[in-house]
Design a protein around this motif. Structure first.
Motif, mmCIF file in Angstrom:
data_model
loop_
_atom_site.group_PDB
_atom_site.id
_atom_site.type_symbol
_atom_site.label_atom_id
_atom_site.label_comp_id
_atom_site.label_asym_id
_atom_site.label_seq_id
_atom_site.Cartn_x
_atom_site.Cartn_y
_atom_site.Cartn_z
ATOM 1 N N GLU A 1 104.745 3.937 -18.818
ATOM 2 C CA GLU A 1 103.543 4.624 -18.431
ATOM 3 C C GLU A 1 103.809 4.997 -17.026
ATOM 4 O O GLU A 1 103.704 3.781 -16.428
ATOM 5 C CB GLU A 1 102.307 3.996 -19.002
ATOM 6 N N HIS B 1 96.730 11.749 -17.974
ATOM 7 C CA HIS B 1 95.497 11.693 -17.607
ATOM 8 C C HIS B 1 95.222 10.967 -16.054
ATOM 9 O O HIS B 1 96.035 10.851 -15.493
ATOM 10 C CB HIS B 1 94.606 10.715 -18.440
ATOM 11 N N GLU C 1 98.582 9.533 -14.224
ATOM 12 C CA GLU C 1 99.607 8.769 -15.167
ATOM 13 C C GLU C 1 100.067 9.915 -16.144
ATOM 14 O O GLU C 1 99.579 11.057 -16.528
ATOM 15 C CB GLU C 1 98.896 7.611 -15.991
#
Ligand code: ADP
Ligand code: MG
Length: 735
Positions: free
Chosen positions: A222, A291, A300
């Motif tokens: 991530e 998002h 991210e």
């Protein structure tokens, strides 16, 4: 008008038409273009004779080496494919110890004599390169008489075409090593570590009666980042050179309202996201989630997990892509861990698991419910490894930039601990406390008291977002990894130490097992596995922590449990060269390679602080001081004129106080800037990198931070028009 005000006006007042966000360049359906710039299995199946295809696929899966007699055909097929997509050059694309990627492009053709060209790309060029690359960091490995460095094709990661600047290059993912065979990059150790843990996990599976031929590491990253307008970035030398703001007063509004987190993504940002994602998909990077993050201007992106080698290559590629595409949108993508003080920093959560070639996720307790002993054994090995090597894990995520994030806003602290969640915690304490053990956690469900919502199964774990290393139901999430880092290194360390613990556990189990039954039953595991797991779980108990990792109480508690707390990366690097670490990393990084990483990390740490201190002093003198003295002069002149005009009858007490405070701040700033320069010069006389890094960092923390306080206070007091550096609110809220 100042450059800063001009830049803000340009952003805000672009005439209709051009004020529209730069449109993203692709409107394709994502699935259509997926992997179209990748020399993937489908392409190879179409272009290669069967036996060559089989050999390359076997090499991709780590089963065979590329057969040298096939190399020329593979190369020429690959070249034709690349040329058909516009490629003119090829390169061995590798990941040196800078943490970035490196590539030296060569044309497919060469000039033989003046008027004739020859083909340059054959099997030899495909398999090996010698880019020299002697200026890349080598931590002393190459400073001896023989400084040659070689690259070699790593078939475990797909070959791709990189389109940039109107051209296209065939990129061959490669490892990079010295003439003496030592790894000079991040990739080779990662492959070795994946292999090491794969082998020991296979041993475990065999002992558990589960069939598999290979075990891979799976990784899903991530990636957090900030986006800022390019014209504002260009006015901030600190953002330009260091990717973080060295000065900058906190804006009245930051992230207090939590209104940015997963909120509606701004138009300009979504165009950007769409654009880089589209290219990423062409490159076979499976980008999925996007998002807004907690801090304003923070976002991210998360691709779906892949095998370690591809996941890491894709992460490095994605970061490059995000930077390049940002430029096209007049944006800058900041991948630094802490671009803005007092706001959340950026991480790169590394979701880590192990998968067999039969598709079994070995950290999923529900994947194999009738036999969860391999799962339990692996969890035991992870805990044992983290408990034995917290310093090594800490050093693997260390950098000057991550130090600014760890322990700060919403980031895990510099204390390594493991979070397991209530279900698993209970199971493990049942084991250690000799209670009746049923090793398959039952799946609970929610009763939401609603008629319309169907029963929702509850995950096996609740979340603990404060933990640096957390079990999340079917994988571990290493949350302390920094956003700008090459994630290979932490994963290399993690795999190696888990393999070490697992091998030890298996040695002990195997000692008492005479024959492994075809289908080992609970009695077998209860007799041979349980006592050993119990012993190892007891040893590693202190590393388990379910509470709030951000709390001061945890810092105290960790100290009681003898878990190291190392806020500064520079203090953690020496863990790389201890005897204990050398043993754990056997077969992955030898003593010279570890010494090299230690040197490179210390040097990078020192250089980062050196650059920042140098720039800080310069920025004060060339940007802050002129603005501050101008405001000082204005106020002084105004007070003098008023006193004169009103014959001293008006009270100017507050204004005089303001002037005095400003004068004092300026004087203090001058002294601190001077001291910073002196301290920097002194620290730089130290030749040993670790000591130099520590000295430079200490100066930054004491004198540098004091200078920042002074400058930020000046920014908050003086005429806005005079301030040359774009302010936080302008950078963060202007997209
Ligand atoms: P979060 O809820 O933690 O923000 P995200 O959906 O943003 O989760 O990211 C989760 C990441 O974990 C994704 O990259 C996903 O593919 C990855 N992941 C899921 N399963 C595995 C696995 N078995 N091994 C490695 N990574 C995994
Ligand atoms: Mg996430």
């Amino acid at each position: 008008m100042s450059g800063r005000l001009k830049a803000i006006q340009t952003i805000g007042s672009r005439p209709v038409g051009t004020s529209k966000p730069t449109p993203s360049t692709s409107s394709e359906v994502p699935s259509e273009g997926f992997g179209s710039y990748v020399f993937n299995r489908t392409v190879m199946q179409r272009l290669f004779p069967k036996e060559i295809y089989n050999n390359v696929v076997a090499a991709m899966e780590g089963r065979e080496k590329i057969r040298t007699e096939y190399a020329d055909i593979i190369a020429s097929t690959m070249k034709d494919w690349a040329v058909s997509l516009g490629a003119t050059h090829f390169t061995h694309w590798f990941q040196p110890l800078t943490g970035l990627s490196a590539a030296k492009h060569d044309a497919f053709i060469d000039w033989h004599v003046h008027d004739s060209v020859i083909e340059k790309f054959g099997g030899k060029q495909l398999l090996q390169g010698e880019p020299d690359a002697s200026s890349l960091p080598s931590g002393g490995l190459r400073s001896t008489f023989e400084a040659r460095g070689y690259t070699a094709w790593d078939p475990t990661s797909p070959i791709f075409i990189w389109k940039t600047g109107g051209g296209a290059t065939l990129c061959i993912p490669s490892i990079f090593f010295s003439w003496t065979g030592e790894a000079l990059d991040h990739k080779l150790p990662l492959l070795r570590a994946e292999n090491k843990l794969g082998e020991s996990t296979l041993r475990l599976l065999k002992l558990s009666g589960i069939k598999a031929k290979r075990v891979y590491t799976t990784l899903g990253f991530e990636q957090e980042y900030f986006l800022v307008d390019r014209s504002l970035r260009d006015l901030r030398p600190d953002l330009m050179l260091t990717e973080r703001t060295l000065f900058g007063a906190a804006p009245a509004k930051g992230q207090q309202l939590q209104d940015h987190y997963i909120g509606a993504v701004r138009d300009r940002v979504i165009h950007y996201m769409h654009d880089f994602e589209s290219t990423a998909l062409h490159l076979g990077i499976p980008v999925k989630t996007r998002h807004n993050e907690v801090a304003p201007a923070q976002h991210e992106v998360a691709p779906v997990f892949e095998r370690a080698s591809s996941a890491v290559d894709h992460n490095i590629l994605l970061m490059e892509l995000m930077r390049v595409v940002a430029g096209k949108h007049k944006l800058t993508c900041l991948l630094h861990e802490k671009p803005f003080a007092a706001l959340n920093g950026s991480g790169k959560h590394a979701n880590w698991s192990l998968m067999s070639d039969t598709g079994l996720n070995l950290f999923d307790p529900t994947a194999h419910p009738e036999n969860n002993w391999p799962f339990l054994t692996l969890v035991t090995a992870v805990l044992h490894a983290a408990h034995r090597h917290p310093e090594l894990l800490r050093s693997s995520i260390g950098s000057a930039s991550n130090d600014l994030r760890l322990g700060g806003h919403e980031a895990p602290p510099a204390i390594i601990s493991v979070y397991l969640g209530t279900v698993l915690e209970r199971l493990l304490s049942d084991i250690t406390k000799n209670r009746n053990v049923t090793n398959t956690p039952k799946q609970p469900s929610y009763d939401l008291g609603s008629l319309v919502i169907p029963d929702l199964p509850r995950d096996h774990t609740d979340r603990n977002r404060t933990s640096p290393f957390a079990f999340t139901g079917n994988r571990f999430e290493f949350r302390a990894v920094g956003s700008s880092s090459n994630p290979s290194f932490p994963i290399t360390i993690l795999n190696s130490i888990v393999a070490e613990s697992l091998n030890e556990i298996l040695d002990e189990i195997e000692k008492s097992v005479q024959v492994v039954p075809k289908k080992p039953d609970q009695a077998f595991f209860g007799k041979y596995f349980l006592p050993v797991l119990r012993k190892y779980l007891k040893v590693s108990e202190p590393i388990r922590f379910s509470g709030d990792n951000y709390s001061a109480a945890w810092v105290k508690e960790a100290q009681k449990r003898k878990i190291p707390n190392t806020p500064l990366s520079i203090d953690s690097y020496k863990a790389l060269i201890t005897k204990k670490s050398k043993r754990a990393l056997e077969g992955v990084l030898n003593a010279e390679e570890l010494e090299c990483r230690y040197q490179v990390l210390c040097e990078a740490y020192a250089h980062t602080h050196d650059i920042e201190t140098d720039l800080m002093a310069e920025l004060f003198l060339t940007h802050v001081l002129p603005a501050a003295t101008r405001a000082q002069k204005d106020l002084a002149q105004s007070i003098t004129s008023c006193t004169e005009a009103l014959n001293g009858t008006a009270s100017l007490v507050e204004q005089k106080r303001l002037l005095k405070a400003l004068c004092e701040s300026i004087e203090k700033g001058c002294k601190l800037a001077k001291r910073l320069e002196q301290q920097r010069a002194k620290a730089n006389t130290t030749s040993q990198s670790e000591a130099r890094g520590r000295a430079l960092r200490d100066n930054a923390a004491s004198t540098g931070n004091s200078l920042r306080e002074v400058v930020d206070a000046i920014e908050d007091t003086i005429n806005d028009k005079y301030w040359p550096l774009p302010k936080y609110r302008e950078i963060l809220f202007n997209l």
